[in-house]
Motif scaffolding. Structure first.
Motif, short mmCIF file in Angstrom:
data_model
loop_
_atom_site.label_atom_id
_atom_site.label_comp_id
_atom_site.label_asym_id
_atom_site.label_seq_id
_atom_site.Cartn_x
_atom_site.Cartn_y
_atom_site.Cartn_z
N ALA A 177 -26.13 -10.49 11.06
CA ALA A 177 -27.05 -10.13 9.98
C ALA A 177 -28.34 -9.59 10.57
CB ALA A 177 -27.32 -11.34 9.10
N ALA A 178 -28.95 -8.68 9.84
CA ALA A 178 -30.21 -8.08 10.29
C ALA A 178 -31.10 -7.82 9.08
CB ALA A 178 -29.93 -6.78 11.05
N PRO A 179 -32.43 -7.95 9.24
CA PRO A 179 -33.34 -7.67 8.12
C PRO A 179 -33.41 -6.18 7.81
CG PRO A 179 -34.58 -8.19 10.11
CD PRO A 179 -33.13 -8.46 10.42
N GLN A 180 -33.86 -5.88 6.60
CA GLN A 180 -33.89 -4.50 6.13
C GLN A 180 -34.79 -3.60 6.99
OE1 GLN A 180 -34.80 -6.11 2.02
NE2 GLN A 180 -33.80 -4.19 1.45
N GLU B 100 -16.82 -13.41 17.62
CA GLU B 100 -16.12 -12.69 18.69
C GLU B 100 -15.69 -11.31 18.23
OE1 GLU B 100 -12.08 -13.19 21.42
OE2 GLU B 100 -12.91 -14.92 20.36
N LEU B 101 -15.29 -11.20 16.97
CA LEU B 101 -14.84 -9.93 16.40
C LEU B 101 -15.58 -9.69 15.09
CD1 LEU B 101 -12.80 -7.52 16.48
CD2 LEU B 101 -11.27 -8.96 15.11
N PHE B 102 -16.23 -8.54 14.96
CA PHE B 102 -16.89 -8.21 13.69
C PHE B 102 -16.83 -6.71 13.48
CE2 PHE B 102 -20.17 -8.10 16.91
CZ PHE B 102 -20.94 -7.00 16.59
N PHE B 103 -16.93 -6.33 12.21
CA PHE B 103 -16.80 -4.91 11.85
C PHE B 103 -18.06 -4.37 11.19
CE2 PHE B 103 -12.65 -6.98 11.55
CZ PHE B 103 -11.92 -6.22 12.43
N ASP B 104 -18.88 -5.26 10.61
CA ASP B 104 -20.06 -4.85 9.87
C ASP B 104 -21.26 -5.68 10.26
OD1 ASP B 104 -18.97 -2.81 7.90
OD2 ASP B 104 -17.71 -4.52 7.39
N VAL B 105 -22.43 -5.06 10.20
CA VAL B 105 -23.70 -5.77 10.29
C VAL B 105 -24.24 -5.86 8.87
CG1 VAL B 105 -26.05 -5.72 11.17
CG2 VAL B 105 -24.16 -4.94 12.62
N TYR B 106 -24.45 -7.09 8.39
CA TYR B 106 -24.94 -7.26 7.03
C TYR B 106 -26.46 -7.21 7.00
CZ TYR B 106 -20.15 -8.72 6.34
OH TYR B 106 -18.79 -8.76 6.32
N VAL C 162 -27.89 -7.19 1.07
CA VAL C 162 -28.24 -6.06 0.21
C VAL C 162 -27.47 -4.80 0.63
CG1 VAL C 162 -30.51 -6.95 -0.36
CG2 VAL C 162 -30.22 -5.52 1.68
N GLY C 163 -26.74 -4.90 1.71
CA GLY C 163 -25.96 -3.76 2.19
C GLY C 163 -25.28 -4.11 3.50
N ALA C 164 -24.58 -3.14 4.04
CA ALA C 164 -23.88 -3.36 5.31
C ALA C 164 -23.82 -2.05 6.09
CB ALA C 164 -22.47 -3.88 5.08
N VAL C 165 -23.86 -2.19 7.41
CA VAL C 165 -23.73 -1.03 8.30
C VAL C 165 -22.53 -1.30 9.19
CG1 VAL C 165 -24.79 0.36 10.10
CG2 VAL C 165 -26.21 -0.61 8.26
N SER C 166 -21.55 -0.42 9.14
CA SER C 166 -20.37 -0.61 9.98
C SER C 166 -20.73 -0.37 11.44
CB SER C 166 -19.25 0.34 9.55
OG SER C 166 -19.61 1.68 9.83
N VAL C 167 -19.94 -0.95 12.32
CA VAL C 167 -20.18 -0.78 13.76
C VAL C 167 -20.08 0.70 14.14
CG1 VAL C 167 -19.29 -1.32 16.05
CG2 VAL C 167 -19.40 -3.12 14.31
N SER C 168 -19.16 1.43 13.53
CA SER C 168 -19.02 2.85 13.85
C SER C 168 -20.27 3.63 13.44
CB SER C 168 -17.78 3.43 13.16
OG SER C 168 -17.88 3.28 11.75
N GLN C 169 -20.86 3.28 12.28
CA GLN C 169 -22.12 3.93 11.87
C GLN C 169 -23.24 3.59 12.84
OE1 GLN C 169 -22.08 2.27 7.76
NE2 GLN C 169 -22.67 4.34 7.15
N LEU C 170 -23.25 2.34 13.27
CA LEU C 170 -24.31 1.87 14.16
C LEU C 170 -24.29 2.64 15.48
CD1 LEU C 170 -26.39 -0.49 13.79
CD2 LEU C 170 -24.92 -1.84 15.28
N LEU C 171 -23.10 2.90 15.99
CA LEU C 171 -22.97 3.60 17.27
C LEU C 171 -23.30 5.08 17.15
CD1 LEU C 171 -19.69 1.95 18.64
CD2 LEU C 171 -22.05 1.48 19.33
N ALA D 147 -31.89 0.31 6.53
CA ALA D 147 -31.90 0.54 5.09
C ALA D 147 -31.53 1.97 4.74
CB ALA D 147 -33.28 0.20 4.52
N GLN D 148 -31.69 2.87 5.69
CA GLN D 148 -31.41 4.28 5.43
C GLN D 148 -29.92 4.59 5.52
OE1 GLN D 148 -34.09 7.05 7.42
NE2 GLN D 148 -32.40 8.50 7.72
N ILE D 149 -29.17 3.83 6.31
CA ILE D 149 -27.75 4.14 6.52
C ILE D 149 -26.81 3.07 5.96
CG2 ILE D 149 -28.18 5.53 8.57
CD1 ILE D 149 -27.35 3.13 10.26
N MET D 150 -27.38 1.99 5.43
CA MET D 150 -26.52 0.92 4.92
C MET D 150 -25.79 1.35 3.66
SD MET D 150 -29.19 -1.78 3.22
CE MET D 150 -30.09 -1.39 1.70
N GLU D 151 -24.65 0.74 3.42
CA GLU D 151 -23.84 1.00 2.23
C GLU D 151 -23.72 -0.28 1.41
OE1 GLU D 151 -20.13 2.56 3.51
OE2 GLU D 151 -21.00 4.43 4.29
N ALA D 152 -23.36 -0.14 0.15
CA ALA D 152 -23.22 -1.30 -0.73
C ALA D 152 -22.06 -2.18 -0.24
CB ALA D 152 -22.95 -0.84 -2.15
#
Length: 475
Positions: free
Chosen positions: A173-176, A196-202, A211-220, A229-234
Motif C-alpha cells: 500500500a502507498a499513500p496518494q 512474496e507475490l503481488f500484482f498491484d500496489v493499493y 482509493v485506487g490501484a497501480v499494477s506492477v506493469s504500470q509502475l515499471l 494518483a495520476q496513474i491509479m485505476e479504480a
C-alpha cells in the motif's frame, strides 16, 4: 527430454538415473507422478535408505510431494516427512489434502511447525492452524512471534469460506501523494514485510481506505516522478465477510488478478489473489458435482464407514421416494396382468424421462452457480426448457412409436408409448428447471436435493402416464 507414454518400471528408472535427471523421470507427460517413481520411493523406505529417499524427494516439487503423500501409507508419510527438506515444508503443507494434512500435523514438532507457518502466506498459515487439535494449536501459537500469532488469530476469527479467511494480510500500500519512484524504493527496501507475490500496489487515503490501484506493469513503465494518483485505476473492493463463492464470481466477471479486502468501515485489511481463487473455483465446483449426486468428498484416506454414513441417508431418502413412485404400478397391476407388454416398455418411459430431467437439472444448477440464471431471465429460461422438453419428447416418441410398431405390430400400443414419452419428457424438463429454482429461491443449495426430487417426479409421472394411457387406450 520427451517422456515416453508408457510407464517404465522401477528398475528401469534406477538404471536411467545416471543418464537422466530425476526431475524428468518423476513425472509423466500429464504431470502426474510416474507409478514406477512412487515404487522407487517405497523401495527406499522399505530398505531404510535415507540418502536415496532424500535424493528422490529433493527432485520433486512440493506439489508433487503432496501427490506422493496421497499414494503411500500413513507410516510411509511419516518417513517421508522425516527426510523432507525443511525448506519445502511450508509449501508442502499448503498443497496437502486436508485429511492427509491433519494426520501429518500431529507428527510435526510444534517448534518446526511454528517456523514453517512464519514462512507461509497468512491465509495458508491460518488454514493449517485451523486443522490442528486444540492442544497442538496452543503449543504452535505459543512458539510463534507475537505479531505472526496475532495475525493468524485475527484470520481465524473470520467465518470459514469467507473473504476474511481467504485473504492474505500482507499487501503493498502507498499513500496518494507518493510518486512512482518513492513506491519503487519502498518495495525494494521493505521487501521483507511485503507479500512474496503481488500484482498491484493499493493507493490508500489517510484512513487506510483503498482509493485506487497501480499494477506492477504500470509502475515499471511510468516515470519515477509520476504521482500514483495520476496513474491509479479504480479497484473492486471485496467485503471481508463476503462468501468465497461470491468472491470467485466477482474475479471471473471482472477478470481480476487481485483485489483489496476491506472491513465494514472501508479500511484495507488484506488482499485476495487469483491463485487463491483457482482453488476456490475447484472446491466449489467439486462440491456442486458431489452434491448433485447426493454424496460428499470421500478423500483419498476416507474410511469405509465414513463414506457409508455420508451416502446412505440419501439412498434411504431415494428409496422412500421410489416406493411412492412404484405405488403407481400397484394401482395398475390388473392392467399389467392383462397385457404383459406393459411391463417391458414401462421402464423405458421412466428411464428416458429421468435422463431428460438430469440433463436439464445439470444445466440449471451450473447456470445458477455461474449467475447465468437469475430473476431477470428466469421466465425465459423456463419457457426455453419446456419447449426443449416438448421437442425432445416428440422426437423420442416418434422413434419409439416406430420401434414398438415394428416389434409388436400394435398401433394402439405405439400411440400409448408415444404419448407417455411426450408427457414424461416434458414433465422431466419442467421439474429439472423448477426444482433448483425453487430451492435457490428458498435459500437452499439447489445441487443438494434437486436430483432426488427430479428422479421421483420422472419415475412417478412415467409410470402414471404410461399405465394410465394404457388403461384408457389398450384395455
Amino acid at each position: 527430454m520427451s517422456r515416453e507414454t508408457a510407464d517404465p518400471t522401477a528398475s528401469e528408472l534406477d538404471s536411467a538415473v545416471e543418464a537422466e535427471d530425476l526431475e524428468d523421470l518423476a513425472l509423466d507427460e500429464d504431470y502426474a507422478l510416474n507409478s514406477a517413481y512412487v515404487l522407487m520411493v517405497r523401495d527406499a523406505i522399505d530398505r531404510g535408505d535415507a540418502e536415496r529417499l532424500r535424493e528422490l524427494l529433493d527432485a520433486l516439487h512440493p506439489a508433487d510431494v503432496a501427490d506422493l503423500m496421497g499414494t503411500v501409507s500413513a507410516d510411509d508419510r511419516q518417513e517421508i516427512l522425516l527426510h523432507l527438506d525443511p525448506e519445502a515444508l511450508p509449501e508442502l503443507l499448503s498443497e496437502l489434502d486436508t485429511d492427509i494434512r491433519e494426520d501429518l500435523l500431529e507428527h510435526v514438532p510444534s517448534a518446526t511447525l511454528a517456523k514453517a507457518l512464519g514462512e507461509m502466506d497468512s491465509d495458508d498459515a491460518a488454514d493449517v492452524v485451523d486443522d490442528l487439535e486444540a492442544d497442538k494449536r496452543a503449543q504452535v501459537l505459543a512458539a510463534m512471534p507475537e505479531i505472526e500469532r496475532a495475525g493468524i488469530e485475527t484470520s481465524l476469527a473470520y467465518e470459514d469460506e469467507t473473504a476474511g479467511r481467504l485473504m492474505q494480510r500482507e499487501v503493498v500500500a502507498a499513500p496518494q501523494f507518493w510518486t512512482v519512484g518513492q513506491t519503487v524504493v519502498h518495495v525494494r527496501h521493505d521487501s521483507d514485510e511485503l507479500p512474496e507475490l503481488f500484482f498491484d500496489v493499493y493507493v490508500v487515503d489517510p484512513a487506510y481506505r483503498p482509493v485506487g490501484a497501480v499494477s506492477v506493469s504500470q509502475l515499471l513503465r511510468a516515470e519515477a516522478q509520476t504521482p500514483l494518483a495520476q496513474i491509479m485505476e479504480a479497484v473492486t473492493e471485496i467485503p471481508v465477510g463476503m462468501d468465497q463463492e461470491e468472491v470467485a464470481y466477482i474475479f471471473d466477471k471482472y477478470h481480476l488478478i487481485s483485489a483489496p479486502v476491506v472491513e465494514p468501515g472501508g479500511r484495507l485489511v488484506g488482499q485476495i489473489t487469483v491463485d487463491d481463487i483457482v482453488g476456490v473455483i475447484q472446491e466449489e465446483t467439486a462440491e456442486d458435482i458431489l452434491a448433485l449426486a447426493g454424496v460428499s468428498d470421500a478423500g483419498r484416506d476416507a474410511g469405509v464407514w465414513g463414506i457409508v454414513r455420508a451416502r446412505l441417508p440419501w439412498l434411504i431418502l431415494n428409496l422412500a421416494t421410489e416406493a411412492v413412485a412404484v405405488s403407481v404400478i400397484g394401482a395398475f397391476q390388473d392392467e399389467i396382468a392383462k397385457l404383459v407388454t406393459l411391463a417391458i416398455l414401462m421402464p423405458i418411459v421412466a428411464s428416458l424421462g429421468g435422463n431428460a430431467g438430469t440433463q436439464t437439472l445439470a444445466v440449471a444448477v451450473r447456470a445458477l452457480a455461474s449467475r447465468e440464471l437469475n430473476a431477470a431471465n428466469g421466465a425465459r429460461i423456463v419457457m426455453r426448457e419446456m419447449t426443449v422438453g416438448l421437442i425432445n419428447g416428440g422426437a423420442l416418441a416418434l422413434v419409439m412409436a416406430i420401434a414398438v410398431g415394428v416389434w409388436f405390430r400394435d398401433p394402439h400400443l405405439s400411440l400409448t408409448v408415444a404419448l407417455a414419452l411426450v408427457i414424461n419428457v416434458f414433465v422431466a424438463s419442467v421439474a429439472g428447471i423448477l426444482a433448483p429454482l425453487a430451492l435457490d429461491r428458498l435459500g437452499r443449495d439447489p445441487a443438494v436435493s434437486s436430483s432426488v426430487f427430479v428422479t421421483f417426479v420422472t419415475d412417478f409421472m412415467g409410470f402414471l402416464a404410461f399405465l394410465g394411457l394404457a388403461a384408457m387406450i389398450l384395455l
